[in-house]
Design a protein around this motif. Structure first.
Motif, PDB file in Angstrom:
ATOM      1  N   TRP A   1       0.842  -1.196   0.000  1.00 49.95           N
ATOM      2  CA  TRP A   1       0.000   0.000   0.000  1.00 49.95           C
ATOM      3  C   TRP A   1       0.878   1.248   0.000  1.00 49.95           C
ATOM      4  O   TRP A   1       1.827   1.353   0.776  1.00 49.95           O
ATOM      5  N   GLY A   2       0.542   2.215  -0.861  1.00 49.43           N
ATOM      6  CA  GLY A   2       1.273   3.462  -0.907  1.00 49.43           C
ATOM      7  C   GLY A   2       0.555   4.543  -0.123  1.00 49.43           C
ATOM      8  O   GLY A   2      -0.558   4.360   0.367  1.00 49.43           O
ATOM      9  N   SER A   3       1.183   5.684  -0.025  1.00 54.17           N
ATOM     10  CA  SER A   3       0.578   6.803   0.695  1.00 54.17           C
ATOM     11  C   SER A   3       0.602   8.078  -0.130  1.00 54.17           C
ATOM     12  O   SER A   3       0.535   9.173   0.415  1.00 54.17           O
ATOM     13  N   LEU A   4       0.702   7.943  -1.463  1.00 55.50           N
ATOM     14  CA  LEU A   4       0.600   9.111  -2.330  1.00 55.50           C
ATOM     15  C   LEU A   4      -0.821   9.640  -2.299  1.00 55.50           C
ATOM     16  O   LEU A   4      -1.790   8.864  -2.289  1.00 55.50           O
ATOM     17  N   SER A   5      -0.978  10.951  -2.311  1.00 53.92           N
ATOM     18  CA  SER A   5      -2.318  11.535  -2.217  1.00 53.92           C
ATOM     19  C   SER A   5      -2.399  12.774  -3.095  1.00 53.92           C
ATOM     20  O   SER A   5      -1.473  13.099  -3.839  1.00 53.92           O
TER      21      SER A   5
ATOM     22  N   ASN B   1      -3.150   3.689  -3.626  1.00 54.96           N
ATOM     23  CA  ASN B   1      -2.720   4.937  -3.013  1.00 54.96           C
ATOM     24  C   ASN B   1      -3.956   5.695  -2.535  1.00 54.96           C
ATOM     25  O   ASN B   1      -5.007   5.087  -2.296  1.00 54.96           O
TER      26      ASN B   1
ATOM     27  N   ASN C   1      -7.961   3.597  -5.357  1.00 54.49           N
ATOM     28  CA  ASN C   1      -7.726   4.974  -4.947  1.00 54.49           C
ATOM     29  C   ASN C   1      -9.084   5.590  -4.601  1.00 54.49           C
ATOM     30  O   ASN C   1     -10.029   4.866  -4.264  1.00 54.49           O
TER      31      ASN C   1
END
Length: 205
Positions: free
Chosen positions: A1-5, A26, A50
């Motif tokens: 899991w990513g944390s780009l927002s 993300n 997303n």
């Protein structure tokens, strides 16, 4: 899991050598930019899981090299554009787990490169396209609903021409009528889910 927002930068697809975007799992939100929908050089776009919202733009017909489009588990709404029928190179189309409405356009029958179509867990209605049998490479078709879906009617005659189909799930919808005896010729079929419909007749041997 990513944390780009944040939102997706429209100009990213101006990179002319960029053919593959994978930003799944993300926290991106907001609409997918028009530029992305119409990016002619993209072959793969994965934004699964997303919080992308808004509608699928008619400009998607310009993404003529697109082969894989994974947009499942977002917050997309609105109808499926008929212009998607122009994507004859598209093999994998995952739009499941969104809030899409309306019917499946008959023009989807023109996407003759399609191998996997996942539309389940939306708010779609209408029937399966009458010409769905044109999708001779199709191996997976899923339109099931979580509960009381509104896709229905008889299964089209051309469906039984899908000799490569191995997974078919229409559960929890409003399909009616019997299964045709020709289903016995669909020798690759190993997953058949029909529960929660109003189909009748005898199951062909």
């Amino acid at each position: 899991w990513g944390s780009l927002s944040g939102t997706l930068p429209a100009d990213l697809v101006d990179l002319q050598h960029l053919v593959n975007i994978e930003m799944q799992y993300n926290d991106f939100s907001g609409p997918i930019p028009d530029k992305w929908w119409g990016a002619r050089h993209l072959t793969r776009l994965n934004l699964a899981a997303n919080k992308c919202s808004g509608t699928i733009s008619d400009k998607i017909s310009e993404a003529v090299d697109m082969r894989s489009l994974y947009l499942q588990s977002n917050e997309l709404s609105g109808s499926l554009p008929a212009t998607m029928g122009a994507l004859t190179n598209l093999a994998f189309l995952y739009l499941n787990k969104n809030s899409l409405t309306g019917s499946i356009p008959e023009e989807f029958s023109n996407m003759n490169g399609l191998e996997q179509l996942r539309l389940q867990k939306n708010d779609l209605n209408g029937t399966l396209p009458q010409g769905i049998g044109n999708l001779q490479l199709l191996s997976e078709l899923r339109v099931q609903s979580q509960l009381n879906g509104n896709i229905g009617g008889n299964i089209p005659d051309s469906f039984y021409d899908l000799i490569e189909l191995d997974r078919f799930d229409i559960s929890n919808n409003k399909f009616t009528g019997p299964l045709d005896i020709r289903i016995g010729g669909m020798i690759n079929l190993f997953e058949l889910r029909l529960a929660g419909n109003s189909m009748d007749g005898v199951l062909p041997s």
